[in-house]
Design a protein around this motif. Structure first.
Motif, PDB file in Angstrom:
ATOM      1  N   ASP A  40       0.838  -1.211   0.000  1.00 44.54           N
ATOM      2  CA  ASP A  40       0.000   0.000   0.000  1.00 44.54           C
ATOM      3  C   ASP A  40       0.872   1.260   0.000  1.00 44.54           C
ATOM      4  O   ASP A  40       0.555   2.244  -0.680  1.00 44.54           O
ATOM      5  N   TRP A  41       1.955   1.223   0.763  1.00 45.81           N
ATOM      6  CA  TRP A  41       2.865   2.381   0.830  1.00 45.81           C
ATOM      7  C   TRP A  41       3.504   2.636  -0.530  1.00 45.81           C
ATOM      8  O   TRP A  41       3.553   3.782  -1.000  1.00 45.81           O
ATOM      9  N   VAL A  42       3.959   1.582  -1.182  1.00 37.46           N
ATOM     10  CA  VAL A  42       4.539   1.726  -2.520  1.00 37.46           C
ATOM     11  C   VAL A  42       3.518   2.342  -3.466  1.00 37.46           C
ATOM     12  O   VAL A  42       3.848   3.206  -4.295  1.00 37.46           O
ATOM     13  N   GLY A  43       2.260   1.906  -3.345  1.00 34.95           N
ATOM     14  CA  GLY A  43       1.223   2.380  -4.244  1.00 34.95           C
ATOM     15  C   GLY A  43       1.033   3.886  -4.212  1.00 34.95           C
ATOM     16  O   GLY A  43       0.608   4.492  -5.212  1.00 34.95           O
ATOM     17  N   ARG A  44       1.365   4.519  -3.093  1.00 36.32           N
ATOM     18  CA  ARG A  44       1.228   5.974  -2.986  1.00 36.32           C
ATOM     19  C   ARG A  44       2.173   6.708  -3.932  1.00 36.32           C
ATOM     20  O   ARG A  44       1.941   7.874  -4.256  1.00 36.32           O
ATOM     21  N   TYR A  45       3.240   6.021  -4.365  1.00 39.97           N
ATOM     22  CA  TYR A  45       4.263   6.684  -5.181  1.00 39.97           C
ATOM     23  C   TYR A  45       4.195   6.284  -6.649  1.00 39.97           C
ATOM     24  O   TYR A  45       5.084   6.626  -7.426  1.00 39.97           O
ATOM     25  N   LEU A  46       3.129   5.558  -7.015  1.00 38.18           N
ATOM     26  CA  LEU A  46       2.919   5.253  -8.420  1.00 38.18           C
ATOM     27  C   LEU A  46       2.202   6.418  -9.086  1.00 38.18           C
ATOM     28  O   LEU A  46       1.493   7.187  -8.438  1.00 38.18           O
ATOM     29  N   LYS A  47       2.381   6.530 -10.389  1.00 37.17           N
ATOM     30  CA  LYS A  47       1.709   7.589 -11.136  1.00 37.17           C
ATOM     31  C   LYS A  47       0.246   7.196 -11.383  1.00 37.17           C
ATOM     32  O   LYS A  47      -0.128   6.027 -11.262  1.00 37.17           O
ATOM     33  N   ALA A  48      -0.569   8.185 -11.734  1.00 32.64           N
ATOM     34  CA  ALA A  48      -1.981   7.935 -11.988  1.00 32.64           C
ATOM     35  C   ALA A  48      -2.144   6.860 -13.056  1.00 32.64           C
ATOM     36  O   ALA A  48      -1.494   6.892 -14.100  1.00 32.64           O
ATOM     37  N   GLY A  49      -2.984   5.884 -12.763  1.00 27.74           N
ATOM     38  CA  GLY A  49      -3.265   4.824 -13.726  1.00 27.74           C
ATOM     39  C   GLY A  49      -2.279   3.675 -13.708  1.00 27.74           C
ATOM     40  O   GLY A  49      -2.443   2.714 -14.456  1.00 27.74           O
ATOM     41  N   GLU A  50      -1.241   3.752 -12.875  1.00 27.33           N
ATOM     42  CA  GLU A  50      -0.262   2.665 -12.811  1.00 27.33           C
ATOM     43  C   GLU A  50      -0.683   1.617 -11.794  1.00 27.33           C
ATOM     44  O   GLU A  50      -1.382   1.913 -10.829  1.00 27.33           O
ATOM     45  N   ARG A  51      -0.186   0.393 -11.997  1.00 26.70           N
ATOM     46  CA  ARG A  51      -0.425  -0.682 -11.037  1.00 26.70           C
ATOM     47  C   ARG A  51       0.729  -1.680 -11.089  1.00 26.70           C
ATOM     48  O   ARG A  51       1.374  -1.856 -12.135  1.00 26.70           O
ATOM     49  N   ILE A  52       0.985  -2.311  -9.970  1.00 29.61           N
ATOM     50  CA  ILE A  52       2.033  -3.330  -9.904  1.00 29.61           C
ATOM     51  C   ILE A  52       1.464  -4.641 -10.412  1.00 29.61           C
ATOM     52  O   ILE A  52       0.437  -5.112  -9.937  1.00 29.61           O
ATOM     53  N   VAL A  53       2.133  -5.235 -11.386  1.00 27.75           N
ATOM     54  CA  VAL A  53       1.645  -6.480 -11.985  1.00 27.75           C
ATOM     55  C   VAL A  53       2.533  -7.677 -11.665  1.00 27.75           C
ATOM     56  O   VAL A  53       2.141  -8.820 -11.900  1.00 27.75           O
ATOM     57  N   LEU A  98      16.077   7.926  -6.085  1.00 21.52           N
ATOM     58  CA  LEU A  98      15.291   7.738  -4.867  1.00 21.52           C
ATOM     59  C   LEU A  98      13.829   8.051  -5.154  1.00 21.52           C
ATOM     60  O   LEU A  98      13.503   9.113  -5.676  1.00 21.52           O
ATOM     61  N   VAL A  99      12.943   7.129  -4.800  1.00 21.76           N
ATOM     62  CA  VAL A  99      11.500   7.361  -4.950  1.00 21.76           C
ATOM     63  C   VAL A  99      10.876   7.684  -3.593  1.00 21.76           C
ATOM     64  O   VAL A  99      10.155   8.659  -3.449  1.00 21.76           O
ATOM     65  N   ALA A 100      11.166   6.870  -2.582  1.00 19.78           N
ATOM     66  CA  ALA A 100      10.603   7.098  -1.248  1.00 19.78           C
ATOM     67  C   ALA A 100      11.387   6.278  -0.238  1.00 19.78           C
ATOM     68  O   ALA A 100      12.020   5.279  -0.583  1.00 19.78           O
ATOM     69  N   VAL A 101      11.305   6.687   1.024  1.00 15.56           N
ATOM     70  CA  VAL A 101      11.980   5.940   2.089  1.00 15.56           C
ATOM     71  C   VAL A 101      11.095   5.946   3.326  1.00 15.56           C
ATOM     72  O   VAL A 101      10.473   6.953   3.663  1.00 15.56           O
ATOM     73  N   ASP A 102      11.024   4.806   3.978  1.00 19.64           N
ATOM     74  CA  ASP A 102      10.272   4.633   5.227  1.00 19.64           C
ATOM     75  C   ASP A 102      11.214   4.001   6.239  1.00 19.64           C
ATOM     76  O   ASP A 102      11.136   2.805   6.524  1.00 19.64           O
ATOM     77  N   HIS A 130       5.003   3.192   7.844  1.00 22.94           N
ATOM     78  CA  HIS A 130       3.932   2.962   6.879  1.00 22.94           C
ATOM     79  C   HIS A 130       3.858   1.530   6.376  1.00 22.94           C
ATOM     80  O   HIS A 130       2.948   1.195   5.621  1.00 22.94           O
ATOM     81  N   GLY A 131       4.810   0.695   6.765  1.00 21.70           N
ATOM     82  CA  GLY A 131       4.827  -0.681   6.287  1.00 21.70           C
ATOM     83  C   GLY A 131       5.280  -1.626   7.377  1.00 21.70           C
ATOM     84  O   GLY A 131       5.568  -1.226   8.507  1.00 21.70           O
ATOM     85  N   GLU A 132       5.360  -2.914   7.004  1.00 20.76           N
ATOM     86  CA  GLU A 132       5.738  -3.917   7.999  1.00 20.76           C
ATOM     87  C   GLU A 132       7.194  -3.805   8.428  1.00 20.76           C
ATOM     88  O   GLU A 132       7.545  -4.107   9.567  1.00 20.76           O
ATOM     89  N   TYR A 133       8.065  -3.380   7.494  1.00 20.45           N
ATOM     90  CA  TYR A 133       9.495  -3.300   7.778  1.00 20.45           C
ATOM     91  C   TYR A 133      10.081  -2.015   7.209  1.00 20.45           C
ATOM     92  O   TYR A 133       9.529  -1.445   6.260  1.00 20.45           O
ATOM     93  N   PRO A 134      11.179  -1.546   7.763  1.00 17.24           N
ATOM     94  CA  PRO A 134      11.848  -0.369   7.186  1.00 17.24           C
ATOM     95  C   PRO A 134      12.213  -0.626   5.729  1.00 17.24           C
ATOM     96  O   PRO A 134      12.774  -1.669   5.402  1.00 17.24           O
ATOM     97  N   SER A 135      11.905   0.327   4.858  1.00 13.82           N
ATOM     98  CA  SER A 135      12.059   0.081   3.421  1.00 13.82           C
ATOM     99  C   SER A 135      12.495   1.334   2.677  1.00 13.82           C
ATOM    100  O   SER A 135      12.292   2.461   3.150  1.00 13.82           O
ATOM    101  N   LEU A 136      13.065   1.100   1.498  1.00 13.13           N
ATOM    102  CA  LEU A 136      13.424   2.176   0.589  1.00 13.13           C
ATOM    103  C   LEU A 136      13.010   1.756  -0.811  1.00 13.13           C
ATOM    104  O   LEU A 136      13.245   0.617  -1.226  1.00 13.13           O
ATOM    105  N   LEU A 137      12.378   2.680  -1.530  1.00  9.77           N
ATOM    106  CA  LEU A 137      11.909   2.432  -2.891  1.00  9.77           C
ATOM    107  C   LEU A 137      12.739   3.274  -3.853  1.00  9.77           C
ATOM    108  O   LEU A 137      12.930   4.475  -3.629  1.00  9.77           O
TER     109      LEU A 137
END
Length: 320
Positions: free
Chosen positions: A16-29, A95-99, A104-111
């Motif tokens: 869900d956290w990753v999804g916040r940084y996708l562009k409009a209309g994008e989805r993870i497949v 760098l896209v995002a860092v938690d 915001h997620g189960e584990y510390p992460s960087l996108l």
């Protein structure tokens, strides 16, 4: 719908956290596990774009309790390094995002963005890759960031060294005595701190007319400020364990041939080289695992311990 294997699955909150940084209309497949790392789970995320194309992102998550405890500092270091390296010519992910605290997620992460290329750990082609590695490291050390990272930390002390099975005890005792002395003075440089073949991506064309080129340098969680010798030492140790002690000795020569500057005296160079090599004494099995996953199945723990022992002896003979 997410198409993945179990090893590549991303946990729901993190997804869900990753999804916040996708562009409009994008989805993870699709999500896929990336192998070869030691400290974190790495996954490649395939994103379908609104226009019908695809792009890739990479997700780093710390799940091991030890690294979760240190994740905030490590991920903040990496995020800072990736931000500072934009426009420098050093090929790094965006760098896209860092938690860093898993807020915001189960584990510390960087996108981050995905880079083309692959790691090259085989003996074949090594002679062409070593000068490229050396030139890339010289370029990293030439950087002068507006904000310096923290000072390096030694990964071994004279009292913490663990001798591998079958080691030459006399040689290791002499090596330990070297690092028991105070660290030599040095001129600080921007260090990757884990620069080695497993963290460098190459494009290796199939045509014999074209040589390899570096497409990316990854894993900046250990970035710090310290002596160029220390980065050179770490890459040298890895090359010695992957390909034999002679290649560990060769890398320092290649670094200087590329314009890099190392410590003035042989004794100072020996100190930094041994400070890194001796840190591997009790941890060979940790580095062997990702190498075997990458196809170097002949690199058993015992075989690599023998190379480490031979490399320590070679350093003492060459610089002692």
């Amino acid at each position: 719908m997410i198409d993945h294997d179990d090893a590549g699955a991303v946990r729901p909150l993190t997804l869900d956290w990753v999804g916040r940084y996708l562009k409009a209309g994008e989805r993870i497949v699709r999500t896929e596990a990336l192998h070869g790392g030691i400290t974190a789970e790495m996954r490649r995320l395939t994103v379908a774009t609104r226009a019908g194309g695809i792009r890739h992102l990479v997700l780093r998550s710390f799940v091991d309790p030890y690294f979760v405890e240190h994740a905030e500092a490590m991920l903040n270091r990496e995020a800072g390094a990736l931000s500072q390296l934009v426009g420098t010519g050093v090929p790094v992910p965006g760098l896209v995002a860092v938690d860093p605290t898993a807020a915001h997620g189960e584990y510390p992460s960087l996108l981050m963005t995905h880079l083309a290329g692959r790691t090259c750990l085989d003996d074949e082609g090594l002679e062409a890759r070593v000068p490229l590695l050396a030139r890339q490291l010289v370029a990293i050390h030439a950087l002068r960031p507006a904000e310096r990272p923290g000072a390096y930390e030694a990964w071994a002390t004279a009292d913490s060294v663990v001798l591998p099975d079958g080691a030459d005890t006399a040689a290791w005792a002499a090596a330990i005595d070297v690092i028991r002395e105070p660290a030599p003075p040095y001129e600080g440089r921007f260090l990757h701190r884990d620069f080695q073949p497993g963290n460098v991506l190459f494009d290796v064309p199939s045509s014999s007319m074209a040589g390899p080129r570096i497409t990316g340098v990854v894993d900046w969680v250990q970035t710090c400020w310290g002596p160029a010798d220390l980065d050179v030492a770490h890459c040298s140790t890895n090359l010695a364990l992957l390909h034999g002690p002679a290649w560990g000795l060769r890398f320092a020569e290649a670094y200087e041939e590329a314009g890099g500057v190392l410590a003035a005296s042989a004794g100072e160079r020996l100190y930094w080289r041994l400070l890194d090599a001796l840190a591997f004494g009790g941890g060979v099995a940790v580095v062997v695992r990702p190498w075997q996953q990458a196809g170097r199945v002949e690199l058993t723990t015992r075989a690599v311990e023998e190379r480490l022992d031979a490399y320590v002896t070679a350093l003492l003979d060459a610089l002692g």
